[in-house]
Design a protein around this motif. Sequence first.
Motif, PDB file in Angstrom:
ATOM      1  N   ALA A  97      11.198  -5.288   8.836  1.00 50.10           N
ATOM      2  CA  ALA A  97      10.411  -6.429   8.808  1.00 50.10           C
ATOM      3  C   ALA A  97       8.993  -6.219   8.159  1.00 50.10           C
ATOM      4  O   ALA A  97       8.671  -7.150   7.718  1.00 50.10           O
ATOM      5  N   GLY A  98       8.417  -4.869   8.181  1.00 49.98           N
ATOM      6  CA  GLY A  98       7.421  -4.700   7.493  1.00 49.98           C
ATOM      7  C   GLY A  98       7.703  -4.746   6.062  1.00 49.98           C
ATOM      8  O   GLY A  98       6.511  -5.263   5.172  1.00 49.98           O
ATOM      9  N   VAL A  99       8.698  -4.278   5.634  1.00 48.34           N
ATOM     10  CA  VAL A  99       8.924  -4.231   4.011  1.00 48.34           C
ATOM     11  C   VAL A  99       8.907  -5.950   3.675  1.00 48.34           C
ATOM     12  O   VAL A  99       8.589  -6.067   2.489  1.00 48.34           O
ATOM     13  N   LEU A 100       9.603  -6.649   4.372  1.00 53.80           N
ATOM     14  CA  LEU A 100       9.571  -8.117   4.163  1.00 53.80           C
ATOM     15  C   LEU A 100       8.278  -8.817   3.933  1.00 53.80           C
ATOM     16  O   LEU A 100       8.005  -9.795   3.290  1.00 53.80           O
ATOM     17  N   GLN A 101       7.202  -8.134   4.834  1.00 57.84           N
ATOM     18  CA  GLN A 101       5.857  -8.446   4.624  1.00 57.84           C
ATOM     19  C   GLN A 101       5.073  -7.687   3.625  1.00 57.84           C
ATOM     20  O   GLN A 101       3.989  -7.666   3.317  1.00 57.84           O
ATOM     21  N   THR A 102       5.787  -6.877   2.749  1.00 53.09           N
ATOM     22  CA  THR A 102       5.316  -5.803   1.864  1.00 53.09           C
ATOM     23  C   THR A 102       4.538  -4.779   2.149  1.00 53.09           C
ATOM     24  O   THR A 102       3.748  -4.155   1.527  1.00 53.09           O
ATOM     25  N   PHE A 103       4.743  -4.255   3.619  1.00 51.34           N
ATOM     26  CA  PHE A 103       4.352  -3.192   4.025  1.00 51.34           C
ATOM     27  C   PHE A 103       5.130  -2.044   3.408  1.00 51.34           C
ATOM     28  O   PHE A 103       6.269  -2.114   3.193  1.00 51.34           O
ATOM     29  N   PRO A 104       4.412  -0.650   3.212  1.00 49.65           N
ATOM     30  CA  PRO A 104       5.373   0.280   2.764  1.00 49.65           C
ATOM     31  C   PRO A 104       6.302   0.842   3.840  1.00 49.65           C
ATOM     32  O   PRO A 104       6.159   0.810   5.122  1.00 49.65           O
ATOM     33  N   VAL A 105       7.738   1.182   3.366  1.00 44.88           N
ATOM     34  CA  VAL A 105       8.616   1.392   4.549  1.00 44.88           C
ATOM     35  C   VAL A 105       8.258   2.729   5.230  1.00 44.88           C
ATOM     36  O   VAL A 105       8.575   2.601   6.487  1.00 44.88           O
ATOM     37  N   ALA A 106       7.340   3.284   4.906  1.00 47.17           N
ATOM     38  CA  ALA A 106       6.936   4.342   5.818  1.00 47.17           C
ATOM     39  C   ALA A 106       5.791   4.418   6.658  1.00 47.17           C
ATOM     40  O   ALA A 106       5.317   4.794   7.328  1.00 47.17           O
ATOM     41  N   TYR A 107       5.451   2.854   6.669  1.00 52.64           N
ATOM     42  CA  TYR A 107       4.309   2.352   7.499  1.00 52.64           C
ATOM     43  C   TYR A 107       4.696   2.806   8.839  1.00 52.64           C
ATOM     44  O   TYR A 107       5.525   2.371   9.607  1.00 52.64           O
ATOM     45  N   PRO A 108       3.554   3.412   9.634  1.00 56.69           N
ATOM     46  CA  PRO A 108       3.744   3.918  10.963  1.00 56.69           C
ATOM     47  C   PRO A 108       3.546   3.091  12.162  1.00 56.69           C
ATOM     48  O   PRO A 108       2.509   3.188  12.706  1.00 56.69           O
ATOM     49  N   TRP A 109       4.441   2.053  12.368  1.00 59.58           N
ATOM     50  CA  TRP A 109       4.091   1.079  13.361  1.00 59.58           C
ATOM     51  C   TRP A 109       3.977   1.744  14.673  1.00 59.58           C
ATOM     52  O   TRP A 109       5.035   2.679  15.224  1.00 59.58           O
ATOM     53  N   ASP A 110       3.183   1.287  15.549  1.00 57.04           N
ATOM     54  CA  ASP A 110       2.702   1.925  16.754  1.00 57.04           C
ATOM     55  C   ASP A 110       2.245   0.941  17.876  1.00 57.04           C
ATOM     56  O   ASP A 110       1.850  -0.192  17.215  1.00 57.04           O
ATOM     57  N   GLY A 111       2.333   1.135  18.968  1.00 59.43           N
ATOM     58  CA  GLY A 111       1.726   0.157  20.015  1.00 59.43           C
ATOM     59  C   GLY A 111       2.505  -0.637  20.499  1.00 59.43           C
ATOM     60  O   GLY A 111       3.914  -0.664  20.307  1.00 59.43           O
TER      61      GLY A 111
END
Length: 514
Positions: A431-445
């Motif tokens: 989902a982050g990639v479709l928002q153009t975040f890097p695939v390695a973005y460390p989603w947390d919380g």
Amino acid sequence: MEDSPPAGFRILDLFAGPGGLDVAADVLGHQVTGIEWDTGACATRRKAGMSTFQGDVRRYRAAFFPYAQVLTGGPPCQTFTVAGHGAGRRSLDLVVGYIRRLHKAVRAGDQEWKEIFRTWRGISEELRRKELKAQDVKARKRKVEELRALKRKAVKLRLERLGNSADEVKRLMKSFEDVPRNLDFPDDELDGLLKEFSDLNNEHAVLKSRLEELGDERTGLVLQPLWWVIERSRRPGSEPYEAVVLEQVPAVLPVWEEYAKVLASLGYRTGTQLMHTEAFGVPQTRRRAVLMARLDRAALIDDVRLRPGDLPIVSETHERYQPKGRPASRSKAPFTEPLPMEPPKASLESPKAPWVPMETALRRAREIKPELPERPAFTVISNYGTGGVSEARGRRDHDVPSATITGKVSRNRVVLKGTDEDLERFSPAEAGVLQTFPVAYPWDGNDVSQQIGNAVPPRLALHVLRHVLEPELSGEEARTRLKQATADLEAWEPGKPVDGRKHGDWKGHPLTGR
């Protein structure tokens, strides 16, 4: 010898979210600090190594961060998303009125800081009084809703005891939702219950209308970036920001247009633009209203006041997506359209690339992170209905851009194309990639889906930041810069996690000077 990249700026990002703009600024070589109140978004930011002050933006002041050179942000403006329809329109008119009051003070007071500050304090106090009243009304409204639910349950139980079938009960309960009206039933108990239910409905409508009159507590938040710019421009001893970038939903465009008038009177070259994300390489159709401003020091020296709209627009690099069989449409609401502008003198004009489909973005992400699932041809079924019909779920196939990524993205079904066979739903990384975040973005919380849905697409932020902060680059230089930055964004990896900061924790921070 290769040209060195432009010098970096120190950016302060208000309402920073999980870091959509911040990660874009990072790959462009800028230093960013965010202010964000949401605990989950702050957890993600810390894990991503993003400098963060956690708390309510209203508790901070521009004077706390004297070394910030650029102000960015996306104040929460959900209350305007229904602009033109009752509450949204009233909220929009309200905030525009406040902006005009500030503009009048800036023009009339010129260098008289005390008069300008007095106007801001008056607005703040007025908003605070409305917020306190709204809290009382909300508390009463919640109580009425609780009582109404209990009364509704009692009505349903009485209907069942009177021998009505399940279908009859359902039909009657639906008809009762639109009460008030004169009620007369042969059963005295039912008649009394319905009268009480009607009275609660009436009271609920009155309270709802009262809340709309008082406005949303977020009204004060949307004024914050403007006040920070005014404070830095007019407060004695302060230096104005070099640039300002703000973004939000399309309905906020009239707010940015009023902002632009104030910023122009403060010596900024300004522009507003309604941007289609897929036209900038984002694998998703989404529209964002953007305000851009760059300080014109010659205007400050010569005391020349520039017209709003004199900053060129950001050139689109990709085609816009148009669903097959659907004619191009134009919004009837004038406030959702961008201001007309002159084309940029040194533009990025060149043959536009095709829009980016979901499958392409996810395939690139798998090349970086092979553990992502291989996906056959798929269809995404939205959690939202279309055309006002909740059952008519929107659909997008794998070979086109995604529909707008919202906070409900984790609820979207993913099925094998041409079937109703469920596939694995999108992970946060996808989902982050479709928002153009890097695939390695460390989603947390908590509520990661909401974090992703609320964020500005980093690739869109790349285009805007490059355009505003690096105007000296020529068309070819700018294209090369964007190409490299896009590759760097996809391959970005988090550095060492950082500790968050709270209000008052200024020591040692590069923007505070303490």
